[in-house]
Scaffold this motif. Structure first.
Motif, PDB file in Angstrom:
ATOM      1  N   SER A  23       0.868  -1.177   0.000  1.00 25.41           N
ATOM      2  CA  SER A  23       0.000   0.000   0.000  1.00 25.41           C
ATOM      3  C   SER A  23       0.905   1.228   0.000  1.00 25.41           C
ATOM      4  O   SER A  23       2.107   1.128   0.295  1.00 25.41           O
ATOM      5  CB  SER A  23      -0.874   0.009   1.261  1.00 25.41           C
ATOM      6  OG  SER A  23      -0.055   0.207   2.413  1.00 25.41           O
ATOM      7  N   ASN A  24       0.338   2.375  -0.307  1.00 23.51           N
ATOM      8  CA  ASN A  24       1.125   3.608  -0.246  1.00 23.51           C
ATOM      9  C   ASN A  24       1.633   3.869   1.172  1.00 23.51           C
ATOM     10  O   ASN A  24       2.728   4.402   1.355  1.00 23.51           O
ATOM     11  CB  ASN A  24       0.310   4.799  -0.743  1.00 23.51           C
ATOM     12  CG  ASN A  24       0.067   4.755  -2.241  1.00 23.51           C
ATOM     13  OD1 ASN A  24       0.773   4.078  -2.980  1.00 23.51           O
ATOM     14  ND2 ASN A  24      -0.948   5.471  -2.691  1.00 23.51           N
ATOM     15  N   GLU A  25       0.860   3.470   2.162  1.00 23.65           N
ATOM     16  CA  GLU A  25       1.274   3.649   3.554  1.00 23.65           C
ATOM     17  C   GLU A  25       2.503   2.791   3.863  1.00 23.65           C
ATOM     18  O   GLU A  25       3.426   3.250   4.545  1.00 23.65           O
ATOM     19  CB  GLU A  25       0.124   3.294   4.513  1.00 23.65           C
ATOM     20  CG  GLU A  25      -1.044   4.254   4.466  1.00 23.65           C
ATOM     21  CD  GLU A  25      -1.931   4.106   3.224  1.00 23.65           C
ATOM     22  OE1 GLU A  25      -2.020   2.997   2.632  1.00 23.65           O
ATOM     23  OE2 GLU A  25      -2.520   5.132   2.806  1.00 23.65           O
ATOM     24  N   GLU A  26       2.514   1.568   3.375  1.00 19.10           N
ATOM     25  CA  GLU A  26       3.677   0.709   3.589  1.00 19.10           C
ATOM     26  C   GLU A  26       4.894   1.232   2.813  1.00 19.10           C
ATOM     27  O   GLU A  26       6.020   1.183   3.308  1.00 19.10           O
ATOM     28  CB  GLU A  26       3.359  -0.731   3.173  1.00 19.10           C
ATOM     29  CG  GLU A  26       2.344  -1.386   4.082  1.00 19.10           C
ATOM     30  CD  GLU A  26       1.767  -2.672   3.511  1.00 19.10           C
ATOM     31  OE1 GLU A  26       1.460  -3.581   4.314  1.00 19.10           O
ATOM     32  OE2 GLU A  26       1.608  -2.770   2.273  1.00 19.10           O
ATOM     33  N   LEU A  27       4.656   1.744   1.623  1.00 16.63           N
ATOM     34  CA  LEU A  27       5.727   2.292   0.793  1.00 16.63           C
ATOM     35  C   LEU A  27       6.425   3.457   1.492  1.00 16.63           C
ATOM     36  O   LEU A  27       7.640   3.617   1.361  1.00 16.63           O
ATOM     37  CB  LEU A  27       5.153   2.756  -0.555  1.00 16.63           C
ATOM     38  CG  LEU A  27       6.130   3.272  -1.599  1.00 16.63           C
ATOM     39  CD1 LEU A  27       6.960   2.119  -2.176  1.00 16.63           C
ATOM     40  CD2 LEU A  27       5.386   3.981  -2.724  1.00 16.63           C
ATOM     41  N   THR A  28       5.685   4.246   2.248  1.00 17.35           N
ATOM     42  CA  THR A  28       6.222   5.467   2.858  1.00 17.35           C
ATOM     43  C   THR A  28       6.560   5.323   4.338  1.00 17.35           C
ATOM     44  O   THR A  28       7.027   6.277   4.959  1.00 17.35           O
ATOM     45  CB  THR A  28       5.225   6.633   2.696  1.00 17.35           C
ATOM     46  OG1 THR A  28       3.991   6.281   3.320  1.00 17.35           O
ATOM     47  CG2 THR A  28       4.992   6.960   1.231  1.00 17.35           C
ATOM     48  N   ASN A  29       6.350   4.154   4.905  1.00 17.99           N
ATOM     49  CA  ASN A  29       6.580   3.944   6.335  1.00 17.99           C
ATOM     50  C   ASN A  29       8.057   4.155   6.686  1.00 17.99           C
ATOM     51  O   ASN A  29       8.937   3.519   6.100  1.00 17.99           O
ATOM     52  CB  ASN A  29       6.136   2.521   6.711  1.00 17.99           C
ATOM     53  CG  ASN A  29       6.195   2.274   8.198  1.00 17.99           C
ATOM     54  OD1 ASN A  29       7.175   2.546   8.859  1.00 17.99           O
ATOM     55  ND2 ASN A  29       5.109   1.726   8.715  1.00 17.99           N
ATOM     56  N   ILE A  30       8.329   5.040   7.641  1.00 15.83           N
ATOM     57  CA  ILE A  30       9.707   5.323   8.058  1.00 15.83           C
ATOM     58  C   ILE A  30       9.931   4.960   9.528  1.00 15.83           C
ATOM     59  O   ILE A  30      10.788   5.537  10.205  1.00 15.83           O
ATOM     60  CB  ILE A  30      10.076   6.805   7.808  1.00 15.83           C
ATOM     61  CG1 ILE A  30       9.099   7.736   8.516  1.00 15.83           C
ATOM     62  CG2 ILE A  30      10.145   7.095   6.317  1.00 15.83           C
ATOM     63  CD1 ILE A  30       9.541   9.205   8.537  1.00 15.83           C
ATOM     64  N   SER A  31       9.211   3.973  10.029  1.00 16.25           N
ATOM     65  CA  SER A  31       9.275   3.639  11.454  1.00 16.25           C
ATOM     66  C   SER A  31      10.385   2.653  11.821  1.00 16.25           C
ATOM     67  O   SER A  31      10.630   2.426  13.006  1.00 16.25           O
ATOM     68  CB  SER A  31       7.918   3.078  11.911  1.00 16.25           C
ATOM     69  OG  SER A  31       7.682   1.814  11.288  1.00 16.25           O
TER      70      SER A  31
END
Length: 160
Positions: A23-31
């Motif tokens: 998902s876009n959220e997984e693509l951008t996750n910086i945690s």
């Protein structure tokens, strides 16, 4: 030269598998430490490297002059479209090996390095695999399963 271009295409196509499962959220996750970088930022960095090669001007390729298209690192669809563009450019690339000058910063400022285009594509492929290994670490820590058991591994890595 064609062997190296084909290897790059095969390696890059692993990004298709990855992007189709994120998902876009997984693509951008910086945690995920220790670098807190995203999968998307690594993919963008890989694509930037290839884009530099395609911007050769009079036998010079400047690896410090990267596009850094942040939309690629935040949108799976944009990243997939950009990946298709790069794969198509590789498929159509003139397979004649030639001497080039590469500008890079190895940590002490910009320097000019004598290369062949073949060597630079081999470096780009290894560079991609290196970043896939980092991405593999991130997806493991995020609990994402990718349907490619060899993603992030160099083909020369011993199996077993």
């Amino acid at each position: 030269m064609q062997v190296i271009l084909n290897a790059s295409i095969n390696t890059l196509k692993k990004s298709e598998t990855l992007l189709s499962q994120l998902s876009n959220e997984e693509l951008t996750n910086i945690s995920i430490g220790p670098y807190y970088s995203s999968i998307g930022s690594h993919l963008r960095h890989i694509f930037d490297f290839y884009n530099c090669i395609f911007c050769e001007e009079k036998g010079v390729i400047d690896l410090t002059s990267r596009e850094r298209n942040t939309k690629v690192e935040s949108c799976c669809l944009t990243a997939s479209e950009h990946l298709t563009y790069i794969v198509n450019k590789l498929s159509d690339f003139n397979t004649e090996n030639k001497n080039i000058v590469v500008i890079d910063d190895l940590g002490t400022g910009k320097t000019k390095i004598n290369y062949t285009i073949e060597a630079l594509f081999a470096q780009a492929n290894s560079h991609t695999i290196h970043h896939y290994a980092i991405i593999n670490y991130i997806i493991d820590q995020l609990g994402i399963k990718v349907n490619d058991s060899e993603f992030g591994y160099n083909p020369s890595t011993p199996k077993g």
